[in-house]
Design an enzyme around this catalytic site. Structure first.
Site, PDB file in Angstrom:
ATOM      1  N   HIS A 170      58.685 -14.565 -66.844  1.00  0.00           N
ATOM      2  CA  HIS A 170      59.482 -13.421 -66.382  1.00  0.00           C
ATOM      3  C   HIS A 170      58.973 -12.053 -66.805  1.00  0.00           C
ATOM      4  O   HIS A 170      59.576 -11.041 -66.483  1.00  0.00           O
ATOM      5  CB  HIS A 170      60.945 -13.572 -66.823  1.00  0.00           C
TER       6      HIS A 170
HETATM    7  N1  UDP Z   1      66.389 -20.020 -72.093  1.00  0.00           N
HETATM    8  C1  UDP Z   1      67.473 -20.575 -71.451  1.00  0.00           C
HETATM    9  N2  UDP Z   1      67.339 -20.947 -70.135  1.00  0.00           N
HETATM   10  C2  UDP Z   1      66.184 -20.789 -69.448  1.00  0.00           C
HETATM   11  C3  UDP Z   1      65.076 -20.201 -70.106  1.00  0.00           C
HETATM   12  C4  UDP Z   1      65.212 -19.817 -71.440  1.00  0.00           C
HETATM   13  O1  UDP Z   1      68.541 -20.760 -72.055  1.00  0.00           O
HETATM   14  O2  UDP Z   1      66.129 -21.142 -68.265  1.00  0.00           O
HETATM   15  C5  UDP Z   1      66.555 -19.612 -73.512  1.00  0.00           C
HETATM   16  C6  UDP Z   1      65.482 -20.125 -74.443  1.00  0.00           C
HETATM   17  O3  UDP Z   1      65.844 -21.366 -74.999  1.00  0.00           O
HETATM   18  C7  UDP Z   1      65.439 -19.028 -75.499  1.00  0.00           C
HETATM   19  C8  UDP Z   1      65.822 -17.783 -74.755  1.00  0.00           C
HETATM   20  O4  UDP Z   1      66.424 -18.211 -73.549  1.00  0.00           O
HETATM   21  O5  UDP Z   1      66.400 -19.283 -76.505  1.00  0.00           O
HETATM   22  C9  UDP Z   1      64.633 -16.910 -74.456  1.00  0.00           C
HETATM   23  O6  UDP Z   1      65.033 -15.879 -73.626  1.00  0.00           O
HETATM   24  P1  UDP Z   1      64.037 -15.114 -72.641  1.00  0.00           P
HETATM   25  O7  UDP Z   1      62.836 -15.940 -72.385  1.00  0.00           O
HETATM   26  O8  UDP Z   1      64.861 -14.678 -71.474  1.00  0.00           O
HETATM   27  O9  UDP Z   1      63.711 -13.785 -73.432  1.00  0.00           O
HETATM   28  P2  UDP Z   1      62.589 -13.415 -74.516  1.00  0.00           P
HETATM   29  O10 UDP Z   1      62.727 -14.380 -75.654  1.00  0.00           O
HETATM   30  O11 UDP Z   1      61.269 -13.453 -73.852  1.00  0.00           O
HETATM   31  O12 UDP Z   1      62.944 -12.022 -74.931  1.00  0.00           O
END
Ligand code: UDP
Length: 366
Positions: free
Chosen positions: A204
């Site tokens: 994403h």
């Molecule tokens: N996650 C979720 N569903 C999904 C993809 C990710 O619940 O379909 C969870 C994942 O387990 C983690 C968090 O979302 O705990 C990560 O969020 P994201 O990738 O949106 O943001 P980032 O960590 O890159 O800021």
């Protein structure tokens, strides 16, 4: 002492749940939460409140989508009103999303102390929207809670006083451990009829999904991966919007051996991670969860702000990836016994308790 904790986007809900619980368990704090509404549809927000048992936020700002500037400006205006109503003694922001930065800036202007949970992470790429947020939040924060030692070094390099920095571990892992019994009960793979080994994919970040060439490269990569293994891809709304915008949905739908899913709930996503052969991602949190769960991970980015996941954990950086390079990397990882990895220090389920004790010592006992 009243603490106002800010959340706005998917990863924030997972981070604030253990904090809210620990603040409430400590008799000296009144814990209030704000949800800015940066993410607000059920699959990116509501399901997390439900699964994590978080009470609905005390304040919902309803910001929604927009350019970064629009989002930040709207959050600032709304959050200033919230602060005036709540009169908190401390603001807690987590991670690096626009909501965390916008609320920290309002708090700084109103002279309210700020604690930053997940402070000091740096990838070195200021074009990444989160990197600017991280640097600016840390410049404004009064207390910095770090997940790994590299973050402590980064903060010291930016002239943050050592006595404001606390290496406490990782609240994401607090959640992972706390909810593991619920995660163990999930039967999504069975429901989907999946019994074969699979690769799990999440994507994403703007550099990977905001342009047609980037999405075509992702399409080529999935085509190559799916020729030998099932690929499961819960699609982030930003990614789906762009796939639709560039008229690529049919091309994605036509790949045999690819299961496109709506964004998974937290329990479902960790269930998918735990059972995957390997995870490909550009997410920050997923790099940490795979390290903790000892599942091999390839990060489709040039750099990571979480170097401990590469140094000690299961993460491999794909750099400026090509399809050939990623396929070779996967073959290399899976053809050998898994590398001997470690769980980083303090990723033990007790980080929110440590944060609470430090805040108590700093603001109540002293
Ligand atoms: N996650 C979720 N569903 C999904 C993809 C990710 O619940 O379909 C969870 C994942 O387990 C983690 C968090 O979302 O705990 C990560 O969020 P994201 O990738 O949106 O943001 P980032 O960590 O890159 O800021």
């Amino acid at each position: 002492m009243k603490i106002l904790t800010v959340a706005g986007a998917r990863p924030n809900f997972i981070k604030i749940a253990p904090l809210h619980r620990a603040f409430n368990a400590c008799g000296d704090f009144v814990s209030r939460t704000v949800h800015t509404g940066q993410h607000s549809d059920f699959s990116m927000s509501g399901i997390f409140f439900r699964q994590l048992g978080l009470p609905g936020p005390d304040h919902f700002l309803g910001i929604g989508a927009g350019t970064q500037t629009e989002q930040i400006a709207k959050i600032m205006l709304a959050f200033e009103r919230t602060i005036k109503k709540e009169k908190p003694d401390l603001i807690v922001v987590v991670g690096d999303v626009n909501s965390s930065f916008a609320c920290a800036l309002v708090a700084a202007k109103l002279h309210i102390p700020i604690a930053h949970v997940e402070a000091g992470l740096r990838c070195g790429d200021r074009k990444m929207p989160e990197e600017i947020n991280r640097i600016l939040i840390d410049a404004m924060a009064d207390v910095h809670f770090a997940t790994e030692s590299a973050a402590v070094g980064n903060l010291l390099n930016e002239n943050i006083d050592l006595d404001r920095i606390h290496l406490v571990g990782n609240v994401m892992i607090d959640s992972l451990l706390y909810y593991m019994p619920d995660i163990e009960r999930i039967t999504l793979l069975q429901t989907l009829g999946i019994t074969q080994p699979y690769l799990l994919l999440t994507m994403h970040r703007p550099q990977n999904v905001d342009s047609k060439p980037a999405l075509e490269k992702l399409l080529d990569l999935i085509n190559a991966l799916a020729s030998t293994r099932l690929v499961i891809f819960p699609v982030h709304p930003r990614t789906l919007n762009n796939i639709n915008h560039f008229n690529l949905l049919t091309a994605f739908n036509n790949i045999k051996n690819l299961r496109l899913l709506v964004p998974a709930g937290y329990f479902e996503f960790v269930h998918l991670t735990k059972n995957a052969v390997l995870v490909l991602t550009d997410s920050g949190g997923v790099q940490e969860e795979t390290t903790f769960l000892r599942i091999p991970c390839i990060t489709l980015r040039k750099e990571t702000e979480r170097p401990v996941t590469v140094l000690e954990g299961t993460n491999h950086l794909a750099g400026d990836y090509s399809v050939k390079k990623v396929v070779a990397l996967i073959d290399g990882i899976l053809s050998k016994p898994l590398k001997d990895t470690r769980i980083p220090s303090g990723w033990d389920g007790n980080t929110a308790t440590r944060i609470t004790a430090i805040l108590r010592e700093k603001y109540i006992n002293s």
